[in-house]
Enzyme design. Structure first.
Site, PDB file in Angstrom:
ATOM      1  N   GLU A  85       0.820  -1.310  -0.093  1.00 41.32           N
ATOM      2  CA  GLU A  85      -0.170  -0.088   0.029  1.00 41.32           C
ATOM      3  C   GLU A  85       0.599   1.152  -0.173  1.00 41.32           C
ATOM      4  OE1 GLU A  85      -3.109   0.395  -0.279  1.00 41.32           O
ATOM      5  OE2 GLU A  85      -4.220  -1.359   0.162  1.00 41.32           O
ATOM      6  N   SER A 345     -28.805 -31.513  50.559  1.00 45.35           N
ATOM      7  CA  SER A 345     -28.043 -31.947  51.417  1.00 45.35           C
ATOM      8  C   SER A 345     -26.567 -31.524  51.405  1.00 45.35           C
ATOM      9  CB  SER A 345     -28.029 -33.635  51.298  1.00 45.35           C
ATOM     10  OG  SER A 345     -29.166 -34.247  51.545  1.00 45.35           O
TER      11      SER A 345
END
Length: 696
Positions: A85, A345
């Site tokens: 680029e 429990s």
């Protein structure tokens, strides 16, 4: 002479023009600054303890735009991007005159734009201030902005902003969102083929999207690879191999783990854009997979919640609030780890631990499991049957109700709840009601998180840790928040009993201690287990508290517990050995008062000792003993002395009994070698005292 004056005038005019141009630029630069916010609008992120992305949230305009640092991106991708680029990126000041001249020449020769000549700075200018047309005026504005940007940002900052804002198709912006969506990985791990595709995408993102235009993506990638090979950035053969790979053909969803914790983090600190949790991504993935698969087997409307914590720190490594956050049928948006439900429990181990700590029972003490009446309260076992006389160990492992309530009646419900408060957990009781015996069988409310917090004490020598996952507001949880729930010796005894509970059928053993529970009416199924470091709690039930016939802790929740431990990826940590001075006596070694625990209706009463607890007064803690002097010819063995306690007494050296039970408060001991030794005495009430000495 005239020519010289003309040259001087021309030079002066040029200088004046240059000065005016610079002054004009400075004025324009000040009057029309570029729209460069100090903080870009990015997606909020929730990351795990190591920085791995757990969940991201779209920006207010619906974009996936993740913040990026250059050190998060593969360096070869950066090199390829700049070479493709803007190859003079590191040298120019915003514009590349050579690139602009080349673009102008190509336009003149072809009658159309072949290449734009834009630098990365110019492209960033277009991203932060989108142009309305491709006119020359828009181009000049872009050039002006690029120069402005270069004056304000470093090259690294320009790259980072470009890689955060560049379009990659659909609502994906930035290299991280694109890499995660197309390849399922962070950009630091990109392959050559993947890097080439992501270099090409921002130019024509919709035409080159690999999920919609695979041919366009493949051609664009090939062009990038060819140019990189020509520029010598990559090897030709490597470029050919990369070009031959199939491009990604689908768009993946971004990571979406730990939904409830992630939303809690955003809710508690909305101003932060990056939230770090204590969760470990691999653990969270394993737990969510297990929860999702288990819920599918259990059927509609039933959900699963889990919490896995480090007992040493209190940090939550995995938390599942529901089987599926978006499943309306299971009310998935409700975080069931925080909802108060009946624990069944699961509180029984603490009852047994407190009874052992107070010297009422030992593991081999006999206790009755028969119908009993506690001032009108008549507990029954889950299967409606009774076992008769059993050992305390069997009673806990079989989760028998009558023995548990007998022990709770002896130690007192208020004392048990006080221990829970020391560990940072308050049971929820009906308004104005004092703790009663029913809390031993689930007659109180507790959340899964609080239950796991209690069990961190069983995995951590009796000291519970306050749980936290990082989503809390700052200062909401003290990192060092601890509280003693049981003594270290009693904790080991309880863990030793729970370690003997049989795993569910078809499940591979894990080396954990665990307990299950089922609430009244089959509304909640629980299983909580721990090894030498990690605690995992599982809840199964309906979020609306509806009944689910057949639901039970052992059948429904325990298999999930073992599967989640296995899927968590955590290495099992062995349960700790007995602490100094603690051992597991056989029935023959028990003091006579601990042979059997019974209530008055059975003719035997468990009487709490009234004498002070035993205390070793000689040798004192940390004493150094001269082995030579102690064992010289004619010398007597070392005399041991204690105060308090109830006779008879049993002495132990390093866990081994010295002799038979003695009624005197003195004994003798002949050391058998140099080193550290632990001397322990146990009285008739089961209370113990220990000292550590050094034999030289």
């Amino acid at each position: 002479m005239g020519a010289l004056r003309k040259a001087a005038f021309a030079l002066a005019s040029a200088a004046a023009a240059a000065v005016l141009a610079v002054a004009g630029f400075v004025w324009a630069d000040t009057a029309y600054p570029p729209p460069l916010p100090t903080r870009m609008t990015v997606s909020a992120e929730v990351v795990d303890r190591d920085g791995a992305l757990l969940r991201a949230f779209a920006t207010p305009d619906g974009r996936w735009r993740l913040a990026v640092d250059l050190d998060q991106v593969d360096t070869r991708f950066i090199d390829m991007l700049i070479a493709y680029e803007d190859k003079r990126f590191w040298d120019h000041k915003g514009i590349d005159p050579l690139a602009l001249l080349r673009a102008a020449g190509q336009f003149a020769g072809n009658g159309r734009i072949v290449s734009g000549g834009s630098t990365l700075s110019m492209q960033l200018a277009r991203l932060i201030e989108p142009r309305q047309s491709r006119s020359f005026g828009a181009k000049f504005r872009q050039i002006f902005r690029a120069v402005q940007i270069e004056r304000r940002l470093s090259k690294d900052e320009i790259l980072e902003r470009y890689l955060t804002l560049a379009p990659y198709g659909g609502n994906l912006e930035g290299i991280r969102a694109a890499s995660l969506a197309y390849f399922g990985k962070e950009p630091r791990r990109l392959s050559l083929s993947e890097s080439a595709l992501l270099v090409a995408l921002p130019q024509l993102p919709e035409r080159r999207r690999p999920d919609r235009s695979p041919q366009g993506a493949e051609k664009a990638r090939a062009r990038v690879l060819a140019r990189m090979a020509s520029a010598g950035i990559v090897d030709h053969l490597e470029a050919e191999r990369a070009a031959a790979e199939e491009p990604a053909a689908l768009r993946r969803p971004l990571p979406a783990l730990a939904a409830h914790a992630a939303y809690a983090a955003l809710r508690n600190t909305p101003s932060k854009m990056r939230h770090r949790l204590t969760i470990r991504k691999r653990v969270q993935e394993g737990l969510e997979t297990v929860a999702r698969e288990a819920a599918a087997r259990l059927g509609p409307r039933l959900s699963v919640a889990m919490v896995l914590a480090d007992s040493r720190t209190g940090e939550i490594l995995g938390a599942v609030g529901s089987a599926d956050f978006f499943d309306a049928g299971r009310s998935g948006w409700i975080d069931m780890t925080r909802i108060v439900r009946s624990p069944g429990s699961t509180l029984k181990p603490f009852i047994y631990g407190l009874a052992i700590e107070e010297g009422l029972v030992a593991q081999e003490t006999i206790i009755a499991d028969r119908p009993a009446d506690f001032a009108g309260y008549r507990p029954r076992n889950f299967d409606m049957s009774y076992q008769g006389d059993v050992t305390v160990r069997q009673a806990l492992q079989l989760s028998l109700n009558v023995p548990a309530i007998s022990l709770l009646d002896a130690v007192g419900p208020a004392r048990l709840t006080a221990r829970f408060r020391q560990a940072g957990v308050d049971l929820q009781l009906p308004r104005g009601e004092a703790p009663g015996l029913a809390i031993g069988l689930g007659g109180a409310g507790v959340s899964l998180r609080d239950l796991v917090q209690l069990y961190t004490g069983l995995a951590n020598g009796g000291r519970a840790r306050a749980l936290r996952d990082g989503s809390e507001p700052d200062g909401a949880v003290r990192p060092d928040g601890v509280g003693t729930v049981l003594s270290e010796a009693a904790t080991w005894q309880v863990a030793d009993m729970l370690a003997g509970v049989k795993p569910p059928e078809g499940v591979a053993p894990r080396g954990i201690a665990y307990k299950t529970g089922t609430s009244y009416g089959y509304r909640d199924a629980w299983s909580v287990g721990f090894d030498g470091r990690y605690v995992l709690g599982v809840w199964v039930g309906r979020p609306d508290a509806g009944t689910a016939p057949g639901l039970s802790g052992y059948v429904s929740a325990a298999p999930i517990l073992f599967a989640a431990f296995a899927k968590s990826g955590l290495a099992a940590v062995a349960l700790p050995g007995a602490p100094p001075g603690t051992f597991k006596p056989t029935r023959d070694q028990l003091p006579v008062t601990m042979h059997r625990f019974a209530r008055g209706s059975d003719g035997l009463i468990a009487i709490k000792p009234t004498e002070p607890a035993p205390r070793i007064v000689f040798p004192p803690e940390g004493a150094h003993i001269d082995l030579g002097a102690a064992t010289a010819s004619g010398a007597s063995p070392l005399v041991l002395k204690l105060q308090g306690g109830r006779a008879p007494f049993r002495w132990l050296a390093n866990g081994k009994p010295l002799a038979e039970l003695v009624r005197r408060r003195t004994a003798t001991w002949m050391p058998d070698g140099a080193g550290t030794s632990t001397l322990t005495v146990i009285d008739a009430a089961g209370r113990a005292a220990s000292v550590k000495v050094f034999v030289e």
